[in-house]
Design a protein around this motif. Structure first.
Motif, mmCIF file in Angstrom:
data_model
loop_
_atom_site.group_PDB
_atom_site.id
_atom_site.type_symbol
_atom_site.label_atom_id
_atom_site.label_comp_id
_atom_site.label_asym_id
_atom_site.label_seq_id
_atom_site.Cartn_x
_atom_site.Cartn_y
_atom_site.Cartn_z
ATOM 1 N N LYS A 125 0.830 -1.215 0.000
ATOM 2 C CA LYS A 125 0.000 0.000 0.000
ATOM 3 C C LYS A 125 0.863 1.262 0.000
ATOM 4 C CE LYS A 125 -2.171 -0.851 3.824
ATOM 5 N NZ LYS A 125 -1.393 -1.979 4.284
ATOM 6 N N THR A 126 1.763 1.365 0.957
ATOM 7 C CA THR A 126 2.585 2.571 1.077
ATOM 8 C C THR A 126 3.515 2.713 -0.121
ATOM 9 O OG1 THR A 126 2.431 2.589 3.478
ATOM 10 C CG2 THR A 126 4.311 3.744 2.516
ATOM 11 N N THR A 127 4.046 1.633 -0.618
ATOM 12 C CA THR A 127 4.908 1.682 -1.804
ATOM 13 C C THR A 127 4.132 2.232 -2.993
ATOM 14 O OG1 THR A 127 6.245 -0.157 -0.997
ATOM 15 C CG2 THR A 127 6.347 0.313 -3.362
ATOM 16 N N THR A 128 2.914 1.745 -3.199
ATOM 17 C CA THR A 128 2.072 2.226 -4.295
ATOM 18 C C THR A 128 1.799 3.718 -4.142
ATOM 19 O OG1 THR A 128 1.019 0.066 -4.515
ATOM 20 C CG2 THR A 128 -0.157 1.954 -5.453
ATOM 21 N N ALA A 172 2.686 9.489 -5.564
ATOM 22 C CA ALA A 172 3.047 10.842 -5.127
ATOM 23 C C ALA A 172 4.378 11.315 -5.719
ATOM 24 C CB ALA A 172 3.108 10.896 -3.602
ATOM 25 N N GLY A 173 5.067 10.440 -6.437
ATOM 26 C CA GLY A 173 6.334 10.826 -7.043
ATOM 27 C C GLY A 173 7.515 10.738 -6.097
ATOM 28 N N VAL A 174 7.336 10.059 -4.967
ATOM 29 C CA VAL A 174 8.412 9.914 -3.988
ATOM 30 C C VAL A 174 9.313 8.736 -4.354
ATOM 31 C CG1 VAL A 174 8.920 9.497 -1.541
ATOM 32 C CG2 VAL A 174 7.001 10.964 -2.182
ATOM 33 N N LEU A 175 8.725 7.671 -4.888
ATOM 34 C CA LEU A 175 9.472 6.496 -5.348
ATOM 35 C C LEU A 175 9.290 6.328 -6.851
ATOM 36 C CD1 LEU A 175 8.630 3.710 -2.704
ATOM 37 C CD2 LEU A 175 10.755 4.992 -2.924
ATOM 38 N N GLN A 222 -2.730 -7.659 -1.780
ATOM 39 C CA GLN A 222 -1.989 -8.638 -0.995
ATOM 40 C C GLN A 222 -0.747 -9.018 -1.791
ATOM 41 O OE1 GLN A 222 -4.293 -12.042 0.137
ATOM 42 N NE2 GLN A 222 -2.768 -12.743 1.583
ATOM 43 N N ALA A 223 0.405 -8.933 -1.143
ATOM 44 C CA ALA A 223 1.687 -9.274 -1.775
ATOM 45 C C ALA A 223 1.872 -8.529 -3.100
ATOM 46 C CB ALA A 223 1.797 -10.782 -1.977
ATOM 47 N N GLY A 224 1.486 -7.254 -3.131
ATOM 48 C CA GLY A 224 1.706 -6.431 -4.306
ATOM 49 C C GLY A 224 0.727 -6.631 -5.444
ATOM 50 N N ARG A 225 -0.319 -7.399 -5.229
ATOM 51 C CA ARG A 225 -1.303 -7.660 -6.288
ATOM 52 C C ARG A 225 -2.714 -7.343 -5.806
ATOM 53 N NH1 ARG A 225 1.830 -8.867 -10.076
ATOM 54 N NH2 ARG A 225 3.224 -10.610 -10.120
#
Length: 195
Positions: free
Chosen positions: A14-17, A22-25, A181-184
């Motif tokens: 969630k936070t990675t997405t 937001a253009g942070v990663l 869940q697990a990036g999906r």
């Protein structure tokens, strides 16, 4: 004007997405398109349209609340003047920080810092509000204020993309929910449909 909830357990992505949106990663694959603009092609245009509220508020403790919002206003090229003064006054009032606006942020509680961060994200009237775990550090009164605020912003046409661990929060705020869940993505729909 849609209110979209992004649910999943810790480590689901969630936070990675949200940080990619937001253009942070930098994404390793795929595209981020916000308000019809691809982030990789025109990051400045996207960032002008986005308000970002991270899960942990980052504020400069040696500034006052007013100085911090004036700094953020400068980043968005909002001119200093009576219009900005009025906007700051409205936001301090909305987030119940009027009496604290000239105090150093280091004296703010966690909830006050979170509310100041939300004020900074709304300062430039974004078209899209990206929020990571908005209720962290808020007391029940603050949480209600935030839920009501998100609904009011939606009525004005602002799109909300919010991650949360809490199905209750997502149900209270969001029109549509996605479970990751697990990036999906494993499911998307209304809270009722997902049940």
């Amino acid at each position: 004007g849609a209110r979209f909830g992004f649910l999943g357990p810790n480590g689901a992505g969630k936070t990675t997405t949200i940080k990619m949106m937001a253009g942070v990663l930098q994404p390793t694959a795929g595209q981020v398109i916000i308000d019809g603009i691809e982030l990789a092609k025109d990051p400045s245009a996207v960032k002008q349209r986005v308000g970002f509220i991270p899960d942990r508020p980052f504020v400069y403790e040696k500034l006052t609340g007013r100085e911090f919002l004036e700094l953020v206003a400068g980043l968005y090229h909002l001119n200093n003047g009576s219009a900005l003064d009025g906007r700051l006054s409205d936001l301090f009032s909305l987030f119940d920080l009027t009496h604290w606006q000239d105090e150093l942020i280091e004296s703010y509680s966690q909830g006050m810092r979170q509310r100041l961060t939300m004020a900074s994200a709304l300062l430039h009237r974004p078209k899209v509000l990206i929020v990571d775990e908005p209720m962290v550090g808020l007391d029940p009164r603050g949480a209600k204020l935030v839920k009501d605020l998100f609904k009011a912003e939606s009525r004005k046409g602002t799109t909300l993309f919010m991650s949360t661990h809490s199905l209750d929060v997502a149900e209270a705020v969001c029109d549509e929910i996605a479970i990751i869940q697990a990036g999906r993505l494993v499911a998307t729909g209304s809270a009722e449909a997902l049940r």
